[in-house]
Write an enzyme that holds these catalytic residues in place. Structure first.
Site, mmCIF file in Angstrom:
data_model
loop_
_atom_site.group_PDB
_atom_site.id
_atom_site.type_symbol
_atom_site.label_atom_id
_atom_site.label_comp_id
_atom_site.label_asym_id
_atom_site.label_seq_id
_atom_site.Cartn_x
_atom_site.Cartn_y
_atom_site.Cartn_z
ATOM 1 N N GLY A 201 0.814 -1.202 0.000
ATOM 2 C CA GLY A 201 0.000 0.000 0.000
ATOM 3 C C GLY A 201 0.848 1.254 0.000
ATOM 4 O O GLY A 201 1.883 1.344 -0.677
ATOM 5 N N GLY A 202 0.441 2.230 0.811
ATOM 6 C CA GLY A 202 1.169 3.498 0.876
ATOM 7 C C GLY A 202 2.601 3.334 1.321
ATOM 8 O O GLY A 202 3.467 4.137 0.956
ATOM 9 N N GLY A 436 21.649 9.878 -32.611
ATOM 10 C CA GLY A 436 21.277 10.618 -31.424
ATOM 11 C C GLY A 436 21.773 9.965 -30.149
ATOM 12 O O GLY A 436 22.008 10.647 -29.146
ATOM 13 N N ALA A 437 21.952 8.646 -30.169
ATOM 14 C CA ALA A 437 22.440 7.953 -28.976
ATOM 15 C C ALA A 437 23.859 8.398 -28.628
ATOM 16 O O ALA A 437 24.221 8.459 -27.450
ATOM 17 C CB ALA A 437 22.393 6.444 -29.192
#
Length: 546
Positions: A201-202, A436-437
């Site tokens: 949970g939290g 671009g890499a």
């Protein structure tokens, strides 16, 4: 003597007699400091022992240590000082007023790890299943505030059943206070989460906000909604382990940076990690004595990396040849294996290493690799750890799946992290660096302080084969021998634009170096950059891609 005077004297004598009598009675009833100190010692022994022996036995039968046994593994012997050991909750609903154990299910305090102060909190699963209530949360808040004030790392030992349902919204507010502190302390002091049992949970969001998460196989689980809720909502039947076990988060989700088979090995690595990190963002990482010569030639590198850009090799072997004594601590070793992120030392000084891994997916950058490397670069920049980037990348992974899932957005995270980093940054191009890499892997154009290349490097928009097919498409198609023409054009493109010295001639790399000299070049470069100061624009913060 007058009658009035006699009456006044009698009254004084009576008052004094009564006071003496009361003092004598009080002395007989009220214990002295020795007795009170003995009572305190007995109470502390009870608090140290924790709940009844059956609870401890059940903890051990699950293959788990008690919280104090864990703290003994974390800290140097005899250095732990506890905070608020006598704290008790004040809730009274659902019979809680009849169950008020000291400590309220969490042990908090500070100690020493390798001679430096470290703070910690640890859930005690034997008390309320380690569930968090108001007092429990306030103890954690207290130790987190102390860590921030002292400028020291904090380690959370998580073994709890989430919010204490009996206390309602106050338990949820307690989690909110932890999360707020996690964020406020982010990049200020190192935060480490060690998952040793349930974290549901939290409770799972605090580890997600910290810098590193460790998990132990078999006992550690993290999930937002458990198997019962999943089955009720979706009809899917899953176990605790398959839903949120250590292997799931180390190999698939990327939530856990480290995974171990037992708690002893886990805490050994927690201590090792702490030895590589500064206490806070105002300090440099601790230096260590180094017996590995600065000018040691790494001759093995000449054979480890094939000159053929299409042949694979293990970049971790390259890293081991370069760093001190071949020792490194790999982060997220089992997730996004096409990029390697590790902490190591060069001449005793800590460095963060980011390297493409040709052994996995040819070393391409995809969504997960970009996220992994971006997070690591941000961490190193936050804690003054210089960055060494070893490049052998064919590009970003193509495909509709990557595009539709946001490779542009996720790849931009790595680009942003490097561009934003102000620590010393040194790039070494081992072999290929395409498209671009190449730019994203800390090229000179985005702010690397120094860039070096090995003599087999190929820096280009794309590989020679792909480039020739695009540039000379018509010429190849119209040729009487397309195969021979294509081969000739590939070689022509390679010799014109992809020879090892093309980038050096244009100042895009600072030098082409002998691979065997890489260790010495890196050490001397980082030593020169150690006092680097970078001015940043005045702003609240950037708006990085998420």
């Amino acid at each position: 003597m007058e009658t009035a005077d006699l009456e006044e004297l009698d009254a004084k004598l009576v008052a004094e007699t009564i006071a003496e009598a009361e003092q004598a009675v009080g002395a007989a009833v009220r214990p002295g400091l020795r007795e009170l100190a003995a009572d305190l010692s007995a109470l502390r022994e009870l608090v140290q022992a924790g709940p009844d022996e059956d609870a401890t036995r059940r903890q051990h039968e699950r293959g788990k240590l008690t919280v104090r046994e864990r703290l003994d593994l974390l800290f140097d012997e005899g250095t732990f000082t506890e905070v608020e050991p006598l704290r008790r909750h004040r809730a009274d609903a659902f019979g809680l007023d009849r169950r008020r154990p000291h400590g309220d299910g969490v042990v908090t305090g500070w100690g020493v790890v390798h001679g430096r102060t470290v703070f910690a909190f640890g859930h005690d699963f034997r008390v309320f299943g380690g569930a968090l209530g108001e007092a429990h949360a306030q103890k954690i808040h207290k130790v987190m505030d102390l860590a921030a004030a002292a400028g020291a790392p904090i380690v959370g030992l998580c073994d709890g059943a989430g919010a204490r349902i009996h206390e309602g919204v106050t338990a949820l507010a307690g989690y909110g206070g932890i999360f707020e502190r996690n964020v406020r302390m982010s990049g200020v002091v190192p935060q480490i989460s060690v998952i040793l049992g349930p974290c549901a949970g939290g409770a799972a969001y605090s580890p997600a906000l910290t810098d590193f998460t460790f998990m132990v196989r078999g006992n550690a689980q993290m999930f937002i909604t458990g198997p019962d809720v999943v089955r009720a909502v979706t009809g899917e039947r899953v176990t605790h382990e398959s839903l949120g076990g250590a292997d799931v988060h180390a190999r698939t989700s990327g939530v856990s940076a480290f995974i171990h088979d037992d708690e002893a090995a886990c805490f050994e690595d927690v201590r090792y990690l702490l030895s590589l990190l500064p206490s806070n963002n105002a300090e440099l990482p601790p230096a260590a004595e180094c017996g590995d010569p600065v000018d040691r030639r790494a001759e093995a590198l000449l054979d480890l990396v094939p000159a053929d850009p299409n042949r694979a090799y293990d970049v971790r072997a390259v890293i081991r040849e370069i760093v001190d004594d071949g020792e490194l601590l790999e982060i997220h070793e089992h997730w996004a294996g096409n990029v390697v992120c590790a902490l190591a030392r060069l001449d005793g000084h800590v460095a963060g290493i980011v390297a493409n891994q040709p052994l996995v997916m040819a070393g391409v950058l995809d969504i997960h690799a970009s996220e992994k490397a971006a997070r690591f670069v941000q961490l190193c920049d936050a804690f003054n750890i210089p960055l060494v980037t070893l490049v052998d990348v064919p590009g970003f992974l193509p495909g509709a799946d990557q595009e539709s899932n946001g490779i542009i957005r996720h790849g931009a995270k790595l680009l942003y992290a490097y561009c934003n980093a102000t620590v010393p940054r040194v790039q070494v191009i081992l072999r290929k660096a395409y498209g671009g890499a190449y730019i994203v892997m800390d090229s000179r154009s985005i702010g690397a302080d120094l860039s070096f290349a090995w003599p087999a490097n190929e820096i280009a928009v794309m590989g020679a084969e792909g480039a020739a097919n695009v540039i000379f498409r018509k010429e190849i198609a119209n040729s009487p021998d397309p195969g021979a023409t294509r081969a000739r054009k590939i070689e022509e493109y390679r010799s014109e634009l992809m020879h090892p010295y093309y980038a050096a001639e244009r100042g895009l790399v600072d030098d082409v170096i002998d691979p065997a000299d890489t260790r010495e070049v890196l050490i001397r470069s980082l030593a020169m950059l150690r006092q680097k100061h970078a001015d940043t624009p005045e702003r609240k913060h950037g708006n990085q891609p998420v």
